[in-house]
Write a protein that holds these residues in place. Structure first.
Motif, PDB file in Angstrom:
ATOM      1  N   ARG A 124       0.818  -1.214   0.000  1.00  0.00           N
ATOM      2  CA  ARG A 124       0.000   0.000   0.000  1.00  0.00           C
ATOM      3  C   ARG A 124       0.849   1.260   0.000  1.00  0.00           C
ATOM      4  O   ARG A 124       0.328   2.352  -0.256  1.00  0.00           O
ATOM      5  N   SER A 125       2.121   1.107   0.299  1.00  0.00           N
ATOM      6  CA  SER A 125       2.981   2.278   0.448  1.00  0.00           C
ATOM      7  C   SER A 125       4.252   2.108  -0.380  1.00  0.00           C
ATOM      8  O   SER A 125       4.714   0.984  -0.607  1.00  0.00           O
ATOM      9  N   THR A 126       4.809   3.249  -0.787  1.00  0.00           N
ATOM     10  CA  THR A 126       6.066   3.254  -1.530  1.00  0.00           C
ATOM     11  C   THR A 126       6.972   4.328  -0.977  1.00  0.00           C
ATOM     12  O   THR A 126       6.574   5.507  -0.902  1.00  0.00           O
ATOM     13  N   ILE A 127       8.175   3.937  -0.580  1.00  0.00           N
ATOM     14  CA  ILE A 127       9.179   4.895  -0.133  1.00  0.00           C
ATOM     15  C   ILE A 127      10.103   5.189  -1.312  1.00  0.00           C
ATOM     16  O   ILE A 127      10.442   4.292  -2.088  1.00  0.00           O
ATOM     17  N   SER A 128      10.494   6.436  -1.440  1.00  0.00           N
ATOM     18  CA  SER A 128      11.390   6.833  -2.518  1.00  0.00           C
ATOM     19  C   SER A 128      12.222   8.015  -2.051  1.00  0.00           C
ATOM     20  O   SER A 128      11.972   8.579  -0.973  1.00  0.00           O
ATOM     21  N   ARG A 129      13.181   8.399  -2.860  1.00  0.00           N
ATOM     22  CA  ARG A 129      14.018   9.552  -2.521  1.00  0.00           C
ATOM     23  C   ARG A 129      14.530  10.199  -3.798  1.00  0.00           C
ATOM     24  O   ARG A 129      14.682   9.534  -4.837  1.00  0.00           O
ATOM     25  N   ASN A 130      14.806  11.478  -3.702  1.00  0.00           N
ATOM     26  CA  ASN A 130      15.416  12.239  -4.769  1.00  0.00           C
ATOM     27  C   ASN A 130      16.627  12.936  -4.159  1.00  0.00           C
ATOM     28  O   ASN A 130      16.487  13.955  -3.482  1.00  0.00           O
ATOM     29  N   ASN A 131      17.796  12.380  -4.377  1.00  0.00           N
ATOM     30  CA  ASN A 131      18.996  12.925  -3.737  1.00  0.00           C
ATOM     31  C   ASN A 131      19.356  14.306  -4.275  1.00  0.00           C
ATOM     32  O   ASN A 131      19.965  15.104  -3.567  1.00  0.00           O
ATOM     33  N   ALA A 132      18.970  14.588  -5.497  1.00  0.00           N
ATOM     34  CA  ALA A 132      19.235  15.917  -6.051  1.00  0.00           C
ATOM     35  C   ALA A 132      18.397  16.982  -5.349  1.00  0.00           C
ATOM     36  O   ALA A 132      18.791  18.156  -5.312  1.00  0.00           O
ATOM     37  N   LYS A 133      17.256  16.577  -4.814  1.00  0.00           N
ATOM     38  CA  LYS A 133      16.371  17.505  -4.112  1.00  0.00           C
ATOM     39  C   LYS A 133      16.445  17.366  -2.593  1.00  0.00           C
ATOM     40  O   LYS A 133      15.685  18.009  -1.870  1.00  0.00           O
ATOM     41  N   ASN A 134      17.332  16.484  -2.119  1.00  0.00           N
ATOM     42  CA  ASN A 134      17.472  16.270  -0.667  1.00  0.00           C
ATOM     43  C   ASN A 134      16.131  15.934  -0.016  1.00  0.00           C
ATOM     44  O   ASN A 134      15.811  16.424   1.079  1.00  0.00           O
ATOM     45  N   THR A 135      15.355  15.104  -0.667  1.00  0.00           N
ATOM     46  CA  THR A 135      14.014  14.822  -0.177  1.00  0.00           C
ATOM     47  C   THR A 135      13.700  13.327  -0.272  1.00  0.00           C
ATOM     48  O   THR A 135      14.039  12.684  -1.268  1.00  0.00           O
ATOM     49  N   ALA A 136      13.062  12.840   0.777  1.00  0.00           N
ATOM     50  CA  ALA A 136      12.528  11.484   0.783  1.00  0.00           C
ATOM     51  C   ALA A 136      11.003  11.562   0.806  1.00  0.00           C
ATOM     52  O   ALA A 136      10.433  12.546   1.280  1.00  0.00           O
ATOM     53  N   TYR A 137      10.380  10.517   0.299  1.00  0.00           N
ATOM     54  CA  TYR A 137       8.922  10.519   0.173  1.00  0.00           C
ATOM     55  C   TYR A 137       8.344   9.205   0.697  1.00  0.00           C
ATOM     56  O   TYR A 137       9.002   8.164   0.693  1.00  0.00           O
ATOM     57  N   LEU A 138       7.090   9.298   1.121  1.00  0.00           N
ATOM     58  CA  LEU A 138       6.330   8.103   1.456  1.00  0.00           C
ATOM     59  C   LEU A 138       4.951   8.262   0.844  1.00  0.00           C
ATOM     60  O   LEU A 138       4.158   9.092   1.289  1.00  0.00           O
ATOM     61  N   GLN A 139       4.698   7.512  -0.211  1.00  0.00           N
ATOM     62  CA  GLN A 139       3.392   7.500  -0.851  1.00  0.00           C
ATOM     63  C   GLN A 139       2.554   6.426  -0.182  1.00  0.00           C
ATOM     64  O   GLN A 139       2.952   5.263  -0.136  1.00  0.00           O
ATOM     65  N   MET A 140       1.417   6.823   0.344  1.00  0.00           N
ATOM     66  CA  MET A 140       0.542   5.882   1.045  1.00  0.00           C
ATOM     67  C   MET A 140      -0.809   5.834   0.345  1.00  0.00           C
ATOM     68  O   MET A 140      -1.457   6.870   0.158  1.00  0.00           O
ATOM     69  N   ASN A 141      -1.218   4.640  -0.038  1.00  0.00           N
ATOM     70  CA  ASN A 141      -2.484   4.426  -0.736  1.00  0.00           C
ATOM     71  C   ASN A 141      -3.398   3.530   0.092  1.00  0.00           C
ATOM     72  O   ASN A 141      -2.953   2.860   1.025  1.00  0.00           O
ATOM     73  N   THR A 142      -4.653   3.510  -0.301  1.00  0.00           N
ATOM     74  CA  THR A 142      -5.653   2.671   0.367  1.00  0.00           C
ATOM     75  C   THR A 142      -5.529   2.811   1.889  1.00  0.00           C
ATOM     76  O   THR A 142      -5.400   1.835   2.635  1.00  0.00           O
ATOM     77  N   LEU A 143      -5.535   4.044   2.337  1.00  0.00           N
ATOM     78  CA  LEU A 143      -5.336   4.314   3.762  1.00  0.00           C
ATOM     79  C   LEU A 143      -6.480   3.754   4.593  1.00  0.00           C
ATOM     80  O   LEU A 143      -7.645   3.728   4.160  1.00  0.00           O
ATOM     81  N   LYS A 144      -6.124   3.329   5.803  1.00  0.00           N
ATOM     82  CA  LYS A 144      -7.078   2.753   6.746  1.00  0.00           C
ATOM     83  C   LYS A 144      -7.082   3.585   8.020  1.00  0.00           C
ATOM     84  O   LYS A 144      -6.077   4.251   8.333  1.00  0.00           O
ATOM     85  N   PRO A 145      -8.165   3.540   8.779  1.00  0.00           N
ATOM     86  CA  PRO A 145      -8.178   4.286  10.050  1.00  0.00           C
ATOM     87  C   PRO A 145      -7.008   3.916  10.964  1.00  0.00           C
ATOM     88  O   PRO A 145      -6.500   4.787  11.682  1.00  0.00           O
ATOM     89  N   GLU A 146      -6.562   2.683  10.915  1.00  0.00           N
ATOM     90  CA  GLU A 146      -5.436   2.272  11.762  1.00  0.00           C
ATOM     91  C   GLU A 146      -4.101   2.845  11.300  1.00  0.00           C
ATOM     92  O   GLU A 146      -3.088   2.682  11.988  1.00  0.00           O
ATOM     93  N   ASP A 147      -4.076   3.537  10.190  1.00  0.00           N
ATOM     94  CA  ASP A 147      -2.874   4.245   9.755  1.00  0.00           C
ATOM     95  C   ASP A 147      -2.752   5.616  10.430  1.00  0.00           C
ATOM     96  O   ASP A 147      -1.743   6.301  10.265  1.00  0.00           O
ATOM     97  N   THR A 148      -3.770   6.005  11.166  1.00  0.00           N
ATOM     98  CA  THR A 148      -3.748   7.293  11.863  1.00  0.00           C
ATOM     99  C   THR A 148      -2.619   7.340  12.870  1.00  0.00           C
ATOM    100  O   THR A 148      -2.512   6.470  13.745  1.00  0.00           O
ATOM    101  N   ALA A 149      -1.759   8.348  12.739  1.00  0.00           N
ATOM    102  CA  ALA A 149      -0.585   8.480  13.608  1.00  0.00           C
ATOM    103  C   ALA A 149       0.174   9.742  13.214  1.00  0.00           C
ATOM    104  O   ALA A 149      -0.123  10.360  12.188  1.00  0.00           O
ATOM    105  N   VAL A 150       1.134  10.095  14.032  1.00  0.00           N
ATOM    106  CA  VAL A 150       2.141  11.088  13.632  1.00  0.00           C
ATOM    107  C   VAL A 150       3.240  10.331  12.903  1.00  0.00           C
ATOM    108  O   VAL A 150       3.755   9.321  13.413  1.00  0.00           O
ATOM    109  N   TYR A 151       3.583  10.797  11.727  1.00  0.00           N
ATOM    110  CA  TYR A 151       4.602  10.154  10.903  1.00  0.00           C
ATOM    111  C   TYR A 151       5.895  10.962  10.970  1.00  0.00           C
ATOM    112  O   TYR A 151       5.882  12.178  10.781  1.00  0.00           O
ATOM    113  N   TYR A 152       6.985  10.249  11.223  1.00  0.00           N
ATOM    114  CA  TYR A 152       8.297  10.852  11.351  1.00  0.00           C
ATOM    115  C   TYR A 152       9.241  10.292  10.293  1.00  0.00           C
ATOM    116  O   TYR A 152       9.209   9.092  10.015  1.00  0.00           O
TER     117      TYR A 152
END
Length: 124
Positions: free
Chosen positions: A67-95
């Motif tokens: 349901r999720s994909t982690i990726s990064r763009n080193n040229a942009k100094n950025t990491a990503y977390l794409q989350m799909n088909t979210l569920k209520p149990e995914d509710t949280a603070v993400y770090y």
């Protein structure tokens, strides 16, 4: 040293999607393994996903695998977390977190640097 700032959290209905971003300061972003963790109220911080320095290796918790994909763009100094088909149990603070070594990528204690977190709330 690296400073991390997460963004992209919010309120979404079950079944929806969110893309979290983690912007890193400094010029050595590519030297760090990046991880995503989450913490719900009253619970311990738990591993979500990790990605190696050049993005060649990724690892996911069973709870988000497929349901999720982690990726990064080193040229942009950025990491990503794409989350799909979210569920209520995914509710949280993400770090996001950074560490120079790919040791036990699932362990919060392995990571040296942390962002302030972004809230994700999934309504049913």
């Amino acid at each position: 040293q690296v400073q991390l700032v997460e963004s992209g959290g919010g309120l979404v209905q079950a079944g929806g999607s969110l893309r979290l971003s983690c912007a890193a300061s400094g010029r050595t972003f590519s030297s760090y393994v990046m991880g995503w963790f989450r913490q719900a109220p009253g619970e311990e911080r738990e591993f979500v996903a990790a990605i190696s320095w050049n993005g060649g290796s990724t690892y996911y918790a069973d709870s988000v695998k497929g349901r999720s994909t982690i990726s990064r763009n080193n040229a942009k100094n950025t990491a990503y977390l794409q989350m799909n088909t979210l569920k209520p149990e995914d509710t949280a603070v993400y770090y996001c977190a950074a560490d120079r070594n790919w040791g036990n990528a699932m362990a919060p204690g392995e990571y040296d640097y942390w962002g302030q977190g972004t809230q994700v709330t999934v309504s049913s």
